[in-house]
Design a protein around this motif. Structure first.
Motif, PDB file in Angstrom:
ATOM      1  N   PHE A   1      10.450   9.910 -13.251  1.00  0.00           N
ATOM      2  CA  PHE A   1       9.757   8.641 -13.010  1.00  0.00           C
ATOM      3  C   PHE A   1      10.730   7.460 -12.916  1.00  0.00           C
ATOM      4  N   GLU A   2      11.986   7.781 -12.703  1.00  0.00           N
ATOM      5  CA  GLU A   2      13.005   6.736 -12.721  1.00  0.00           C
ATOM      6  C   GLU A   2      12.755   5.661 -11.660  1.00  0.00           C
ATOM      7  N   SER A   3      12.336   6.066 -10.463  1.00  0.00           N
ATOM      8  CA  SER A   3      12.184   5.122  -9.355  1.00  0.00           C
ATOM      9  C   SER A   3      10.737   4.687  -9.126  1.00  0.00           C
ATOM     10  N   ARG A   4       9.799   5.185  -9.976  1.00  0.00           N
ATOM     11  CA  ARG A   4       8.381   4.900  -9.729  1.00  0.00           C
ATOM     12  C   ARG A   4       7.704   4.170 -10.871  1.00  0.00           C
ATOM     13  N   GLY A   5       8.443   3.816 -11.876  1.00  0.00           N
ATOM     14  CA  GLY A   5       7.816   3.240 -13.044  1.00  0.00           C
ATOM     15  C   GLY A   5       7.458   4.309 -14.051  1.00  0.00           C
TER      16      GLY A   5
ATOM     17  N   ASN B   1      10.063   4.250 -20.146  1.00  0.00           N
ATOM     18  CA  ASN B   1      11.330   4.398 -19.416  1.00  0.00           C
ATOM     19  C   ASN B   1      12.474   3.687 -20.130  1.00  0.00           C
TER      20      ASN B   1
ATOM     21  N   PRO C   1       5.568   6.844 -16.788  1.00  0.00           N
ATOM     22  CA  PRO C   1       4.318   7.622 -16.704  1.00  0.00           C
ATOM     23  C   PRO C   1       3.239   7.007 -17.592  1.00  0.00           C
ATOM     24  N   ARG C   2       2.005   7.369 -17.342  1.00  0.00           N
ATOM     25  CA  ARG C   2       0.895   6.916 -18.189  1.00  0.00           C
ATOM     26  C   ARG C   2       0.749   7.800 -19.427  1.00  0.00           C
TER      27      ARG C   2
ATOM     28  N   GLU D   1       4.970  16.309 -14.317  1.00  0.00           N
ATOM     29  CA  GLU D   1       6.370  16.486 -13.890  1.00  0.00           C
ATOM     30  C   GLU D   1       7.265  16.604 -15.119  1.00  0.00           C
TER      31      GLU D   1
ATOM     32  N   THR E   1       2.901  12.311 -16.571  1.00  0.00           N
ATOM     33  CA  THR E   1       2.028  12.200 -15.397  1.00  0.00           C
ATOM     34  C   THR E   1       1.650  10.743 -15.163  1.00  0.00           C
ATOM     35  N   MET E   2       1.432  10.390 -13.901  1.00  0.00           N
ATOM     36  CA  MET E   2       0.948   9.072 -13.522  1.00  0.00           C
ATOM     37  C   MET E   2      -0.572   9.041 -13.470  1.00  0.00           C
TER      38      MET E   2
END
Length: 570
Positions: free
Chosen positions: A506-510, A493, A512-513, A440, A427-428
């Motif tokens: 999370f490949e294109s968004r950085g 990542n 996860p936290r 996710e 999750t972000m």
């Protein structure tokens, strides 16, 4: 002149010159200018009792399995065992070194026989790749040419030993030892140096052929006995009610097989008991029954291949069954063109039928001594294996010697009645306990996850991480520290770890936290039912938390204690 044997027609020939390469030698004129020689029988079909073609098929089959095993190693070892792998092999070797007193000597090598003791561990990734590439290259050569010598087969055996013995949990499967035992037998099929498909001076040893038969006997009988002594469902004929759904990595055929009626599953169990407990004794009932044994075992393994993704296990189990067939059985696999291996074997048999045998050289006596010594070694190492087979506390997939030359085998002594899965999520959201946080899911290469994703077909390839995720699902994360290591890699990542994953949300968004593991119970949807109509292969129900949410900062101490590298979340 000796009379031709039955089934052979006679042609005029030829001296013995050129016998080694299978070509007709030139006829030599006599003093009166007439051609001299003897009538040479020409085979209408190969005669039983020799194993020239059997050797070729065995060597090619072993080479195929080696190629698959080294291919898996090349594509996955860096991620699993490399310098930044989930269980770095150089850390494992360091622990072994400390355990044996800090020296790299006989004791360390006997504990973990591997060439990596003699290499620079700072270049571990390169060494792992080079071992795999060399193994792939040599196995392709044997597979394509159908010929090998003891040196090539020994190198293949040593190379795979070097991986298995530093492979830790990733190489803990029974088929690793089975491949090493099969590969060891393959060494003694070959001449020492000669690289020819039909090395005339090195007859296939019947001691080696019977060693392959002894191997398939132990594999099948061991598998049958461990079932009878294990889970009660094998006695109650109900194990197949669960197997297709709960096996490590089901395929699409398993989905439909699971839906068969109960009486069909009971029949499957009876067939299993017949093949594993009765058929092995066919080996002792003469040539025809031995061939029937080979046919039944191969068909049985093909059925298992079709209905599951059990790595190269079933393909490997077919290999020793090939030793149940002699040249007359396997002749249909080879071309009848003149000069080809089948023709060469025909000429050898014809000359032997006429009493023309090649002169016995000193090397032939050495080879006989070697074969007898090999047989004595196999017999001696088989003693604890036989004791184990007869024991009510039978162990499966166990080695009694560090070189894994003769081992015990078995599969599915107990059957899981319910399928559980670890679903890794990220999750972000800054607060992992926020009820509105959107988690996710990561998708692995082959293990069940997305309910609408069709089960994969990968056999004889093997996704080691996916298999270990199956074992982890009915254990705890404390028993599988590598899973927390994986979570830490997902938090950054990490490209190496991501190569083991099918889908990274999370490949294109950085990165996860937070990452967590959720525990689910999975079942096949019913073919033709409402869930299947929605495109779902699976239905699932949440059990609870498998491992709690973790982040990079919280894992730093955990990683440092284990000497695992960790990068900051970016």
């Amino acid at each position: 002149m000796a009379a031709p044997v039955a089934g052979l027609r006679v042609r005029r020939v030829v001296g013995d010159k050129g016998a080694d390469d299978g070509a007709d030698g030139a006829s030599q004129p006599g003093k009166d200018g007439q051609q001299q020689g003897h009538p040479m029988p020409e085979c209408a079909g190969l005669q039983p009792g020799t194993f020239w073609l059997t050797r070729i098929v065995l060597l090619r089959s072993i080479a195929f399995i080696y190629f698959m095993a080294f291919s898996v190693a090349f594509h996955q070892n860096r991620q699993l065992l490399g310098k930044e792998g989930l269980l770095p092999s150089h850390l494992y070797l360091r622990k072994v070194q400390q355990y044996v007193g800090g020296k790299v000597g006989i004791e360390a090598f006997s504990y973990a026989p591997t060439l990596l003791w003699f290499l620079d561990w700072s270049d571990m990734d390169i060494h792992l790749n080079n071992i795999a590439l060399l193994g792939m290259g040599l196995s392709v050569f044997v597979l394509v040419t159908g010929c090998a010598n003891m040196i090539i087969m020994f190198i293949l055996w040593i190379l795979y030993h070097s991986l298995v013995n530093i492979g830790q949990i990733w190489y803990s499967f029974g088929w690793e030892s089975q491949l090493l035992e099969t590969g060891f037998l393959g060494i003694f099929l070959c001449p020492l140096l000669t690289l020819r498909s039909v090395p005339r001076q090195t007859l296939p040893s019947k001691i080696v052929i019977w060693s392959f038969r002894w191997l398939i006997f132990r594999i099948m009988l061991g598998a049958g006995l461990i079932k009878i002594r294990g889970d009660r469902c094998w006695k109650h004929l109900t194990c197949m009610n669960y197997h297709y759904e709960t096996q490590p990595v089901p395929n699409p055929i398993a989905y439909y097989m699971h839906g068969c009626p109960w009486w069909f599953h009971s029949f499957e169990v009876l067939v299993n008991h017949f093949v594993e407990l009765i058929v092995p004794f066919f080996l002792l009932m003469g040539r025809r029954m031995c061939a029937i044994h080979g046919i039944l075992q191969i068909l049985f393994q093909v059925l298992l291949i079709v209905s599951g993704n059990l790595s190269f296990l079933n393909w490997l189990t077919i290999v020793p069954s090939i030793a149940c067939f002699d040249d007359s059985n396997l002749a249909f696999l080879f071309s009848s063109r003149q000069g080809k291996v089948k023709d060469q074997v025909s000429m050898i048999q014809a000359k032997e039928a006429m009493g023309h045998k090649p002169p016995t050289h000193y090397g032939a006596y050495v080879r006989k001594v070697l074969n007898i010594s090999f047989g004595v070694l196999i017999a001696y190492l088989s003693l604890p294996v036989v004791v184990n087979l007869l024991s009510s506390k039978q162990m499966m997939n166990t080695s009694f010697n560090p070189l894994r030359i003769v081992n015990t085998y078995g599969a599915f002594g107990s059957i899981t009645k319910e399928r559980t899965e670890v679903i890794v999520q990220g999750t972000m959201n800054e607060d992992p306990n926020d009820p509105s946080a959107m988690w996710e899911e990561y998708e692995f290469k082959c293990k069940p996850g997305d309910l609408k994703r069709r089960p994969c077909i990968i056999t004889p390839y093997h996704y080691r991480l996916d298999w270990l995720m199956w074992f982890a699902a009915f254990q705890t994360y404390e028993q599988n520290e590598w899973l927390i290591h994986l979570a830490g890699r997902l938090l950054t990542n990490d490209s190496l770890a991501m190569s083991l994953i099918q889908h990274n949300p999370f490949e294109s968004r950085g990165p996860p936290r937070w990452v967590r593991g959720e525990h689910y119970r999975y079942k096949f949807s019913r073919p033709g039912g409402s869930h299947a109509a929605e495109g779902k292969w699976w239905i699932r129900k949440r059990i609870g938390v498998y491992f709690p949410p973790v982040n990079v900062e919280g894992l730093k101490r955990y990683f440092k204690e284990r000497d695992w590298p960790i990068r900051d979340n970016q």
